[in-house]
Design a protein around this motif. Structure first.
Motif, PDB file in Angstrom:
ATOM      1  N   PHE A  74      -5.683   2.847  -9.352  1.00  0.00           N
ATOM      2  CA  PHE A  74      -4.830   2.036  -8.470  1.00  0.00           C
ATOM      3  C   PHE A  74      -5.060   0.550  -8.715  1.00  0.00           C
ATOM      4  CE2 PHE A  74      -6.295   5.870  -6.106  1.00  0.00           C
ATOM      5  CZ  PHE A  74      -5.117   6.600  -6.267  1.00  0.00           C
ATOM      6  N   LEU A 118     -16.650  -2.887   5.994  1.00  0.00           N
ATOM      7  CA  LEU A 118     -15.512  -2.379   5.216  1.00  0.00           C
ATOM      8  C   LEU A 118     -14.989  -3.446   4.265  1.00  0.00           C
ATOM      9  CD1 LEU A 118     -13.675  -0.479   8.097  1.00  0.00           C
ATOM     10  CD2 LEU A 118     -15.070   0.536   6.272  1.00  0.00           C
ATOM     11  N   ALA A 120     -14.340  -3.129   0.335  1.00  0.00           N
ATOM     12  CA  ALA A 120     -12.999  -3.432  -0.183  1.00  0.00           C
ATOM     13  C   ALA A 120     -13.078  -4.465  -1.310  1.00  0.00           C
ATOM     14  CB  ALA A 120     -12.105  -3.922   0.950  1.00  0.00           C
ATOM     15  N   ALA A 165      -3.955  -6.482  -2.450  1.00  0.00           N
ATOM     16  CA  ALA A 165      -4.082  -5.097  -1.965  1.00  0.00           C
ATOM     17  C   ALA A 165      -5.319  -4.971  -1.080  1.00  0.00           C
ATOM     18  CB  ALA A 165      -4.154  -4.124  -3.137  1.00  0.00           C
ATOM     19  N   LEU A 196     -16.682   5.607  -5.586  1.00  0.00           N
ATOM     20  CA  LEU A 196     -15.471   4.948  -5.091  1.00  0.00           C
ATOM     21  C   LEU A 196     -14.794   4.056  -6.126  1.00  0.00           C
ATOM     22  CD1 LEU A 196     -16.131   4.058  -1.339  1.00  0.00           C
ATOM     23  CD2 LEU A 196     -14.835   5.960  -2.311  1.00  0.00           C
ATOM     24  N   ARG A 199     -16.304  16.756  -1.745  1.00  0.00           N
ATOM     25  CA  ARG A 199     -15.846  15.857  -2.812  1.00  0.00           C
ATOM     26  C   ARG A 199     -16.962  15.414  -3.750  1.00  0.00           C
ATOM     27  NH1 ARG A 199     -10.832  15.927  -3.693  1.00  0.00           N
ATOM     28  NH2 ARG A 199     -10.686  13.737  -4.288  1.00  0.00           N
ATOM     29  N   ARG A 202     -12.950   6.312  -8.482  1.00  0.00           N
ATOM     30  CA  ARG A 202     -11.799   6.960  -7.844  1.00  0.00           C
ATOM     31  C   ARG A 202     -10.681   5.971  -7.529  1.00  0.00           C
ATOM     32  NH1 ARG A 202     -15.339  11.432  -4.710  1.00  0.00           N
ATOM     33  NH2 ARG A 202     -14.831  13.153  -6.100  1.00  0.00           N
ATOM     34  N   HIS A 203     -10.989   4.684  -7.481  1.00  0.00           N
ATOM     35  CA  HIS A 203      -9.939   3.694  -7.248  1.00  0.00           C
ATOM     36  C   HIS A 203      -9.405   3.099  -8.547  1.00  0.00           C
ATOM     37  CE1 HIS A 203     -11.406   4.052  -3.129  1.00  0.00           C
ATOM     38  NE2 HIS A 203     -10.283   3.492  -2.742  1.00  0.00           N
ATOM     39  N   PHE A 208     -15.096  10.713   4.649  1.00  0.00           N
ATOM     40  CA  PHE A 208     -16.002   9.768   3.980  1.00  0.00           C
ATOM     41  C   PHE A 208     -16.654   8.834   5.003  1.00  0.00           C
ATOM     42  CE2 PHE A 208     -16.756   5.471   2.420  1.00  0.00           C
ATOM     43  CZ  PHE A 208     -17.757   5.728   1.490  1.00  0.00           C
ATOM     44  N   MET A 240       1.342   3.153  -3.180  1.00  0.00           N
ATOM     45  CA  MET A 240       0.114   3.560  -3.888  1.00  0.00           C
ATOM     46  C   MET A 240      -0.393   4.937  -3.447  1.00  0.00           C
ATOM     47  SD  MET A 240      -1.920  -0.072  -3.736  1.00  0.00           S
ATOM     48  CE  MET A 240      -3.413   0.546  -4.448  1.00  0.00           C
ATOM     49  N   TRP A 252      -5.200  -3.936   2.798  1.00  0.00           N
ATOM     50  CA  TRP A 252      -5.966  -2.768   3.269  1.00  0.00           C
ATOM     51  C   TRP A 252      -6.774  -3.159   4.508  1.00  0.00           C
ATOM     52  CZ3 TRP A 252     -10.570  -0.545   4.521  1.00  0.00           C
ATOM     53  CH2 TRP A 252     -10.710   0.836   4.371  1.00  0.00           C
ATOM     54  N   PRO A 297      -0.300   8.914  -2.026  1.00  0.00           N
ATOM     55  CA  PRO A 297       0.520  10.097  -2.323  1.00  0.00           C
ATOM     56  C   PRO A 297       1.385  10.494  -1.131  1.00  0.00           C
ATOM     57  CG  PRO A 297      -1.756  10.751  -1.881  1.00  0.00           C
ATOM     58  CD  PRO A 297      -1.721   9.246  -1.832  1.00  0.00           C
ATOM     59  N   TYR A 312     -17.856  15.276   3.692  1.00  0.00           N
ATOM     60  CA  TYR A 312     -17.211  14.644   2.524  1.00  0.00           C
ATOM     61  C   TYR A 312     -17.957  14.997   1.239  1.00  0.00           C
ATOM     62  CZ  TYR A 312     -15.399  11.382  -0.857  1.00  0.00           C
ATOM     63  OH  TYR A 312     -14.848  10.861  -1.994  1.00  0.00           O
ATOM     64  N   LEU A 356       0.814  -1.225   0.000  1.00  0.00           N
ATOM     65  CA  LEU A 356       0.000   0.000   0.000  1.00  0.00           C
ATOM     66  C   LEU A 356       0.845   1.271   0.000  1.00  0.00           C
ATOM     67  CD1 LEU A 356      -2.943  -0.886   2.428  1.00  0.00           C
ATOM     68  CD2 LEU A 356      -2.744  -1.273  -0.029  1.00  0.00           C
TER      69      LEU A 356
HETATM   70  C1  HEM Z   1      -9.431  -2.463  -1.262  1.00  0.00           C
HETATM   71  C2  HEM Z   1      -8.272  -1.858  -0.991  1.00  0.00           C
HETATM   72  C3  HEM Z   1      -8.096  -0.372  -1.132  1.00  0.00           C
HETATM   73  C4  HEM Z   1      -7.016   0.248  -1.689  1.00  0.00           C
HETATM   74  C5  HEM Z   1      -5.782  -0.435  -2.223  1.00  0.00           C
HETATM   75  C6  HEM Z   1      -7.281   1.670  -1.644  1.00  0.00           C
HETATM   76  C7  HEM Z   1      -6.418   2.643  -2.105  1.00  0.00           C
HETATM   77  C8  HEM Z   1      -6.708   3.984  -2.170  1.00  0.00           C
HETATM   78  C9  HEM Z   1      -5.809   4.994  -2.640  1.00  0.00           C
HETATM   79  C10 HEM Z   1      -4.402   4.736  -3.151  1.00  0.00           C
HETATM   80  C11 HEM Z   1      -6.446   6.174  -2.546  1.00  0.00           C
HETATM   81  C12 HEM Z   1      -5.919   7.576  -2.942  1.00  0.00           C
HETATM   82  C13 HEM Z   1      -5.556   8.316  -1.680  1.00  0.00           C
HETATM   83  C14 HEM Z   1      -6.002   9.753  -1.751  1.00  0.00           C
HETATM   84  O1  HEM Z   1      -5.225  10.574  -2.257  1.00  0.00           O
HETATM   85  O2  HEM Z   1      -7.126  10.062  -1.310  1.00  0.00           O
HETATM   86  C15 HEM Z   1      -7.763   5.917  -2.019  1.00  0.00           C
HETATM   87  C16 HEM Z   1      -8.715   6.892  -1.792  1.00  0.00           C
HETATM   88  C17 HEM Z   1      -9.901   6.659  -1.146  1.00  0.00           C
HETATM   89  N1  HEM Z   1     -10.346   5.456  -0.664  1.00  0.00           N
HETATM   90 FE1  HEM Z   1      -9.449   3.691  -0.901  1.00  0.00          FE
HETATM   91  N2  HEM Z   1      -8.505   1.883  -1.078  1.00  0.00           N
HETATM   92  C18 HEM Z   1      -9.033   0.667  -0.742  1.00  0.00           C
HETATM   93  C19 HEM Z   1     -10.223   0.454  -0.075  1.00  0.00           C
HETATM   94  C20 HEM Z   1     -11.073   1.429   0.338  1.00  0.00           C
HETATM   95  C21 HEM Z   1     -12.275   1.199   1.124  1.00  0.00           C
HETATM   96  C22 HEM Z   1     -12.718  -0.166   1.646  1.00  0.00           C
HETATM   97  C23 HEM Z   1     -12.867   2.405   1.286  1.00  0.00           C
HETATM   98  C24 HEM Z   1     -14.139   2.776   2.005  1.00  0.00           C
HETATM   99  C25 HEM Z   1     -14.624   2.101   3.016  1.00  0.00           C
HETATM  100  C26 HEM Z   1     -12.045   3.385   0.623  1.00  0.00           C
HETATM  101  C27 HEM Z   1     -12.317   4.733   0.573  1.00  0.00           C
HETATM  102  C28 HEM Z   1     -11.549   5.670  -0.056  1.00  0.00           C
HETATM  103  C29 HEM Z   1     -11.898   7.083  -0.134  1.00  0.00           C
HETATM  104  C30 HEM Z   1     -13.155   7.739   0.430  1.00  0.00           C
HETATM  105  C31 HEM Z   1     -10.877   7.701  -0.845  1.00  0.00           C
HETATM  106  C32 HEM Z   1     -10.803   9.172  -1.232  1.00  0.00           C
HETATM  107  C33 HEM Z   1     -11.648   9.379  -2.509  1.00  0.00           C
HETATM  108  C34 HEM Z   1     -11.639  10.831  -2.949  1.00  0.00           C
HETATM  109  O3  HEM Z   1     -12.449  11.604  -2.425  1.00  0.00           O
HETATM  110  O4  HEM Z   1     -10.815  11.172  -3.811  1.00  0.00           O
HETATM  111  N3  HEM Z   1     -10.966   2.761   0.068  1.00  0.00           N
HETATM  112  N4  HEM Z   1      -7.883   4.585  -1.787  1.00  0.00           N
END
Ligand code: HEM
Length: 131
Positions: free
Chosen positions: A81, A120, A124, A87, A74, A69, A77-78, A54, A38, A91, A40, A65, A35
């Motif tokens: 990655f 969660l 995920a 991963a 989601l 935003r 936005r993912h 969030f 990945m 997480w 920033p 949020y 992680l």
């Molecule tokens: C499954 C594995 C996951 C990986 C590898 C992952 C990875 C990432 C990465 C690299 C970011 C960018 C960080 C940033 O600059 O904001 C991000 C953003 C975010 N992740 Fe995940 N994430 C995962 C799971 C989750 C889960 C389970 C949730 C919610 C329960 C979540 C919610 C969010 C949110 C809310 C953002 C910011 C979105 C935005 O407003 O731009 N993530 N995640």
């Protein structure tokens, strides 16, 4: 509890404990071989704030949020990655390690910890976007 019923986690845990959970997760991110690269490095505080606000919104707290935003989108936005099974599992591992710290501190009850793992974990899994 009925299978599809949601717990009012914000009300049950409070913003302070949710903040501590997200802080504990982000404390673990930089040193993690999967992680760490990945996220920033120059905006880890920003990333922490995005996840924090969030979760507070999603668990029934103030919708800051959404105001900042917009719709979470989601999966989109993912998309940049590589979210594969490894991963996803990592997480959850880091998140549960952080939640378990709060269990030890008696800020989170076991029953709520298990609910969070399910809740969660489902998101995920939904975010997996690569084989
Ligand atoms: C499954 C594995 C996951 C990986 C590898 C992952 C990875 C990432 C990465 C690299 C970011 C960018 C960080 C940033 O600059 O904001 C991000 C953003 C975010 N992740 Fe995940 N994430 C995962 C799971 C989750 C889960 C389970 C949730 C919610 C329960 C979540 C919610 C969010 C949110 C809310 C953002 C910011 C979105 C935005 O407003 O731009 N993530 N995640």
């Amino acid at each position: 509890m009925a299978p599809n019923e949601e717990l009012p986690i914000y009300q049950l845990l409070g913003g302070e404990t949710l903040t501590a959970i997200v802080a504990g997760f982000y404390r673990r991110v930089p040193g993690d071989p999967i992680l760490g690269p990945m996220y920033p490095a120059n905006d880890l505080a920003g990333a922490e704030e995005r996840l924090r606000s969030f979760l507070i919104y999603r668990f029934g707290g103030p919708p800051t949020y959404i105001q900042e935003r917009g719709h979470p989108r989601l999966r989109i936005r993912h998309a940049p990655f590589v979210v594969n099974q490894a991963a996803r599992d990592r997480w959850m591992e880091l998140m549960l390690a952080s939640i378990d710290e709060q269990v030890v501190l008696q800020k989170v009850q076991k029953e709520h910890r298990d609910y969070l793992e399910q809740f969660l974990g489902d998101i995920a899994t939904f975010l997996i976007n690569r084989a």
